[in-house]
Design a protein around this motif. Structure first.
Motif, PDB file in Angstrom:
ATOM      1  N   ASP A 250       0.978  -1.037  -0.069  1.00 17.71           N
ATOM      2  CA  ASP A 250       0.075  -0.081  -0.022  1.00 17.71           C
ATOM      3  C   ASP A 250       0.856   1.178   0.056  1.00 17.71           C
ATOM      4  O   ASP A 250       1.679   1.473   1.097  1.00 17.71           O
ATOM      5  N   ALA A 251       0.980   1.992  -1.070  1.00 16.64           N
ATOM      6  CA  ALA A 251       1.519   3.183  -1.042  1.00 16.64           C
ATOM      7  C   ALA A 251       1.106   4.251  -0.154  1.00 16.64           C
ATOM      8  O   ALA A 251      -0.273   4.610  -0.280  1.00 16.64           O
ATOM      9  N   GLU A 280       6.915   7.997  -3.030  1.00 14.27           N
ATOM     10  CA  GLU A 280       6.536   7.540  -4.327  1.00 14.27           C
ATOM     11  C   GLU A 280       7.726   6.968  -5.116  1.00 14.27           C
ATOM     12  O   GLU A 280       8.900   7.010  -4.921  1.00 14.27           O
ATOM     13  N   GLU A 440      10.144  -1.117  -1.791  1.00 15.29           N
ATOM     14  CA  GLU A 440       8.994  -0.844  -1.240  1.00 15.29           C
ATOM     15  C   GLU A 440       8.881  -0.443   0.197  1.00 15.29           C
ATOM     16  O   GLU A 440       8.322   0.344   0.875  1.00 15.29           O
ATOM     17  N   THR A 463       5.536   0.755 -10.008  1.00 14.70           N
ATOM     18  CA  THR A 463       5.470   2.242  -9.761  1.00 14.70           C
ATOM     19  C   THR A 463       3.890   2.754  -9.652  1.00 14.70           C
ATOM     20  O   THR A 463       2.876   1.829 -10.128  1.00 14.70           O
ATOM     21  N   SER A 464       3.660   4.138  -9.228  1.00 11.11           N
ATOM     22  CA  SER A 464       2.522   4.579  -9.377  1.00 11.11           C
ATOM     23  C   SER A 464       2.316   5.317 -10.824  1.00 11.11           C
ATOM     24  O   SER A 464       1.006   5.240 -11.171  1.00 11.11           O
ATOM     25  N   ARG A 465       3.289   6.100 -10.840  1.00 13.97           N
ATOM     26  CA  ARG A 465       3.318   6.764 -12.193  1.00 13.97           C
ATOM     27  C   ARG A 465       4.417   6.550 -12.987  1.00 13.97           C
ATOM     28  O   ARG A 465       5.613   6.191 -12.404  1.00 13.97           O
ATOM     29  N   ASP A 479      -0.494   7.481 -15.574  1.00 17.54           N
ATOM     30  CA  ASP A 479      -1.029   7.628 -14.124  1.00 17.54           C
ATOM     31  C   ASP A 479      -1.814   6.497 -13.814  1.00 17.54           C
ATOM     32  O   ASP A 479      -2.579   6.091 -14.819  1.00 17.54           O
ATOM     33  N   GLY A 480      -1.795   5.595 -12.661  1.00 20.26           N
ATOM     34  CA  GLY A 480      -2.673   4.882 -12.270  1.00 20.26           C
ATOM     35  C   GLY A 480      -3.068   3.793 -13.388  1.00 20.26           C
ATOM     36  O   GLY A 480      -2.025   2.988 -13.671  1.00 20.26           O
TER      37      GLY A 480
END
Lengths: 496, 319
Positions: A250-251, A280, A440, A463-465, A479-480
Motif C-alpha cells: 500500500d503506497a 512515491e 517498497e 510504480t504508481s506513475r 498515471d494509475g
C-alpha cells in the motif's frame, strides 16, 4: 541421432573450494534453441567456458561434437571447430569499423588487407542476415543492439554451427530484441544450434525449444519449453516457491517533495520537467538511449553544461557534483555496477562505507574502525548480503550481493531521493525479489524513488506513475490504471 | 583426479608465497649474502644500507600514493634536484637556513601541485604531464645553478644528511618517520581510503561522492613535497647542490614501489611493501658492491630482479 550436434556428458569442474559443476549433461540438436537458466553462480558460465575451451581442465565428463569426442584447449580451437560464444560484455574493438571487426584476425588478402573484398564479404553477411548497417562505421558509434548484430555476423562468418548467447538482450531495446529473435529464427532454419542463456524467462518461452535449469552446479531438469511454465522454472531455479514475484504494497504517498524544472543537457536531454511525491516510486521508462540515465546523471551533477533547476522540499539545489547531490539527500545508483559502482580491490566494508566515511571518524579525517564496522555489520544483516565477512573483497561476491553492497552504500547516506538505474540488471531471481521488497520498504518509510528500468513488468508492478522518455524529452507521464505495457510503448516510440 | 588435487594444493602454496613474495625474496637475498660476505650482516653495513635507500625511499612513499591512485610521477628526480638547488641557493648567500629549507619544500610541493592540477583539472595523462615536468624542472635547475654546483653552507645544515642520533643516521630517522606517517595516512584516514578508491575505480569513487580531483591533486603535491625533502637531505649530505642530482631516480623509486607489490593499475598495494621493495634495491646494490661486481653489471642485475618480480606477479594473477 543424426541431429545431435553437441553432447556434453557428466561434466564436473571445480575451483578451489567450490564445486562449480557436478555431473552436468547438456546437449543440443541441429536447428534447436536450447535455453540454459539458473541463478547467478549456478554454473551456466562455467559450463560454457568448459565447452569453449576456456576451462579445458574439467575433471570429469566427455564432450561429443558432431559425434566425435573433443576437448577444446582454447577458445580459438573451439572457434575453429565452429563454436562461437557471444558474451554479455561484447568483445569488439571500438576503434575499428564493423567490417574490420567481423573479420578480425581473418582478413582477406595476404599481409595487405584486401579492403574491397573485406567490405564485400561483410556486406554479404549482413544482407543474408537481413540487417541494415553501415559497415564502415566504427563500433563505438553503434548502439549496443547493433554491436550485438556485429557479434552475430562474426559468428556466422566463421561458419559457426553452434552459437552460445549469454544474456543477449540485457542491453537491447524492445525493437532490437525483436530483430534479434527474427535472426535467431533464421539461424535455426539454417540448422545452427543455439545455446541461449538468459534471466528473462519470458524470452525463453518466446524463442526456445528446450530449457535446462542449473542450480548450484547441478542439472535440475531438462524439459521441453512447451511442457513447462514460468512458475515451474522459477521454482526449479531457486529450489523453493517464490511468493508473488512482486510484493503487494500500500503506497502511502505524500506531498510533492522533489521537482525537476526545464532540465536540459545539449544533445542529450531537452526541457524535462516533473514532480515526484514523498514515498512515491516514480518510473522512468523509455527505449535504450532515449535519455533516461542522462536525466538521472544530470540531476546527480555529472554534466557541467546542464541547464534547469532542481528543487527538494521547496528549496532550490545547487548541484555541481555527485558530492553535492549526496549532501543534499539525493543518491544515484548507477546501472553500470562494474564500471561505476564497485571498487573491486576494496573490501565489502570499504565499498559500503565509502560515501559516508567522513562521518565515521573520531577526529576529522581519521577513520574510526569501530564506527565503520558497526555501520557495515548493520547493513550486511539488514540487506542480507551473503559474504563470509566484511573483509571479503567485493569482486569475489555474486552480482546480486555486489548490488546489495552498493545499495548499502546508498542507504548509509540516509537519502531522501534515490534514483535507481536498472537496479536488477544481471542479478538472479532471488536477489531481484529482495530488491523489490527493499524498494517498497523504503517508499513506505517516506523515501522517494525514481526507478529507471527497461523491464516493463518491473515498472508496471512497482510504480504508481511512469514518465516516458523519448528522444531526450519527457514524452508524457502515465498515471494509475492507464499504466500498461501498451501505453508505455506507445509513448516510448514517439506516440502521444 | 589426484593430479588435479595436488595441482590445487600447489596453487594454494603459490598463493600463500605470492602474498609474501617480496619479503621472501628479501630474506633469501639476505641469507645468501650473509654466507657470501662476512661484512654483510654487520650493524654498520646494515645501517649503511638503510641510509643509502632512505633518500629514494622517502620519495617512494609519495610514489606509492601516486601509483595507488592510478598515477605515475616521473618528475620526482628533477624536483629533488630543483628543491635542493633552491635551498642551497637561498642559503649560499648567507641566508637563513630555515627559510631556505622552507623555500625548497615550497618549490617541490608547488610543482607537484601543478602536476596534480594539470592531471585532474585539465584532464591530461599523468605520464605526459610528469614527463614534461621532469624536463621543465631539470631545465630550471640548470638555469638556476648555471650548470655549476652550489656549495658553502652553514655547518648546521650538514647535520640533516650527515648527522646521527646514536648510531642511526638522521636520513634513516626521517625515512622511518615518513614511512610511519605514510602508513597511517593510507590505513587510518579517509584521505588514504579515497586514494585506494580513486585508484581502484575512479568513476565509482566519483559517483560515491568523492572529490576525485582533489585527491589526485593532493597526492601529486605530497609526491612533490617528499621529493623536496629528499633533495634537501641529499644537498646536505653532499654539502653541495648538484645540477645533475637525482637523474633517473624516478626509475629506481618506481621500481621500489613495484617490487613492493603495488599494482601499476592502481588501487592495490601498501607502504609496507614499498619498504621491502626499497630494501631489496638497497641490499642488491650493497651486495653487488661487496662482491665487487662492476657497476655496469649492477644495472643489469637490478633490471633482471625487477623483471622477475613483475613476472612472478603476473603468473600469480593468472587464472
Amino acid at each position: 541421432m543424426a541431429n545431435k550436434l553437441l553432447e556434453m556428458k557428466n561434466i564436473s569442474k571445480s575451483f578451489p573450494g567450490v564445486q562449480a559443476l557436478s555431473e552436468v549433461d547438456f546437449n543440443i540438436d541441429k536447428g534447436e534453441v536450447h535455453a540454459l537458466v539458473g541463478e547467478n553462480g549456478a554454473g551456466k558460465s562455467t559450463l560454457m567456458k568448459v565447452l569453449t575451451g576456456i576451462h579445458p581442465d574439467y575433471e570429469k565428463g566427455q564432450i561429443f561434437y558432431k559425434g566425435e569426442e573433443v576437448r577444446f584447449k582454447s577458445p580459438a580451437e573451439a572457434q575453429a571447430a565452429g563454436l562461437a560464444i557471444i558474451h554479455q560484455e561484447l568483445e569488439l574493438i571500438p576503434e575499428l569499423t564493423v567490417a574490420e571487426n567481423v573479420f578480425l584476425g581473418r582478413e582477406p588478402g595476404r599481409g595487405w588487407i584486401n579492403k574491397r573484398k573485406l567490405k564485400a564479404n561483410t556486406k554479404k553477411i549482413f544482407e543474408e542476415m537481413g540487417i541494415e548497417i553501415n559497415i564502415n562505421k566504427k563500433i563505438k558509434n553503434l548502439t549496443i543492439g547493433k554491436q550485438q548484430m556485429v557479434e552475430i555476423a562474426k559468428a556466422i562468418s566463421q561458419d559457426a554451427e553452434i552459437i552460445a548467447m549469454d544474456e543477449p538482450t540485457s542491453s537491447l531495446s524492445q525493437q532490437e530484441v525483436k530483430i534479434l529473435f527474427d535472426l535467431i529464427q533464421d539461424l535455426k532454419n539454417d540448422g545452427i544450434g543455439i545455446i541461449y542463456i538468459s534471466h528473462h524467462l519470458e524470452e525463453i518461452f518466446e524463442i526456445c525449444d528446450r530449457v535446462t535449469v542449473l542450480r548450484d552446479g547441478n542439472k535440475i531438469k531438462e524439459q521441453l519449453v512447451s511442457e513447462t511454465d514460468r512458475d515451474e522454472i522459477v521454482r526449479q531455479m531457486v529450489g523453493r516457491d517464490v511468493e508473488d514475484r512482486f510484493p503487494e504494497f500500500d503506497a502511502k504517498i505524500g506531498e510533492p517533495i522533489f521537482e525537476v524544472k526545464n532540465l536540459s543537457v545539449p544533445d542529450l536531454i531537452t526541457d524535462v520537467s516533473f514532480q515526484v511525491k514523498k514515498g512515491e516510486i516514480f518510473g522512468l521508462a523509455g527505449l535504450m538511449g532515449a535519455g533516461r540515465s542522462e536525466i538521472a546523471r544530470a540531476i546527480y551533477g555529472l554534466y557541467k553544461n546542464r541547464a534547469g533547476d532542481i528543487y527538494l522540499e521547496g528549496k532550490k539545489l545547487d548541484i555541481n557534483s555527485p558530492g553535492d547531490a549526496i549532501d543534499n539527500g539525493i543518491y544515484y545508483l548507477t546501472e553500470n555496477r562494474k564500471d561505476e559502482g564497485l571498487i573491486p580491490e576494496l573490501s565489502v566494508g570499504a565499498n559500503m562505507s565509502l560515501s559516508i566515511l567522513e562521518q565515521l571518524t573520531f577526529v576529522r579525517g581519521v577513520i574510526s574502525k569501530r564506527k565503520e564496522k558497526s555501520l557495515v555489520k548493520d547493513f550486511i544483516s539488514k540487506l542480507d548480503v551473503r559474504t563470509p565477512g566484511p573483509w571479503q573483497l567485493i569482486k569475489n561476491l555474486s552480482g546480486g550481493n555486489q548490488q546489495k553492497v552498493i545499495l548499502g552504500r546508498v542507504l548509509s547516506t540516509d537519502p531522501k531521493v534515490i534514483i535507481m538505474d536498472e537496479p536488477t540488471r544481471g542479478i538472479d531471481v532471488g536477489a531481484k525479489h529482495e530488491i523489490y521488497q527493499l524498494m517498497e520498504e523504503l517508499a513506505a518509510d517516506g523515501v522517494t524513488i525514481i526507478f529507471i528500468s527497461s523491464e516493463l513488468p518491473e515498472i508496471l508492478n512497482l510504480t504508481s506513475r511512469v514518465g516516458v522518455i523519448y528522444n531526450g524529452r519527457l514524452q508524457g507521464i502515465i498515471d494509475g490504471s492507464d499504466v500498461t505495457q501498451e501505453s508505455i510503448m506507445n509513448l516510448a516510440t514517439g506516440g502521444s | 583426479m589426484e593430479n588435479a588435487e595436488s595441482k590445487m594444493n600447489f596453487k594454494y602454496i603459490l598463493q600463500f608465497l605470492g602474498k609474501f613474495k617480496a619479503g621472501i625474496g628479501l630474506l633469501a637475498l639476505v641469507i645468501v649474502m650473509s654466507f657470501l660476505s662476512d661484512r654483510f650482516l654487520s650493524l654498520p653495513n646494515m645501517l649503511n644500507i638503510f641510509r643509502q635507500v632512505s633518500i629514494m625511499g622517502i620519495m617512494a612513499v609519495g610514489m606509492t600514493m601516486v601509483i595507488l591512485s592510478q598515477g605515475i610521477d616521473l618528475s620526482v628526480g628533477s624536483l629533488l634536484a630543483l628543491s635542493g638547488a633552491v635551498t642551497a641557493g637561498f642559503m649560499a648567500g648567507d641566508g637563513n637556513m630555515v627559510l631556505a629549507i622552507l623555500a625548497g619544500l615550497a618549490v617541490g610541493t608547488g610543482l607537484g601541485l601543478f602536476n596534480g592540477l594539470m592531471i585532474s583539472k585539465a584532464n591530461l595523462p599523468d605520464f605526459i604531464v610528469t614527463l614534461a615536468m621532469m624536463s621543465i624542472a631539470r631545465g630550471l635547475v640548470l638555469v638556476y645553478t648555471g650548470g655549476r654546483p652550489i656549495s658553502g653552507f652553514d655547518p648546521a645544515f650538514r647535520i640533516i644528511g650527515g648527522g646521527r642520533v646514536g648510531m642511526v643516521p638522521i636520513p634513516v630517522i626521517i625515512f622511518a618517520v615518513i614511512l610511519v606517517i605514510g602508513y597511517l595516512v593510507l590505513n587510518k584516514t579517509t584521505f588514504g581510503r579515497y586514494i585506494y578508491a580513486v585508484g581502484g575505480n575512479k568513476q565509482a569513487a566519483r559517483l560515491a561522492g568523492i572529490n576525485t580531483d582533489s585527491i589526485k591533486i593532493k597526492v601529486y603535491a605530497i609526491s612533490g613535497f617528499l621529493a623536496a625533502v629528499s633533495g634537501i637531505i641529499l644537498t646536505s649530505r653532499l654539502n653541495s647542490a648538484q645540477p645533475t642530482a637525482g637523474v633517473a631516480y624516478e626509475l629506481d623509486v618506481i621500481a621500489m614501489v613495484v617490487l613492493g607489490g603495488t599494482s601499476l593499475t592502481g588501487g592495490k598495494g601498501s607502504v609496507g611493501g614499498t619498504l621491502i621493495g626499497a630494501l631489496i634495491i638497497g641490499v642488491l646494490n650493497n651486495s653487488l658492491n661487496l662482491l665487487g661486481v662492476a657497476s655496469f653489471y649492477q644495472e643489469v642485475a637490478k633490471g633482471l630482479v625487477i623483471l622477475v618480480a613483475v613476472l612472478l606477479d603476473s603468473l600469480q594473477h593468472r587464472d
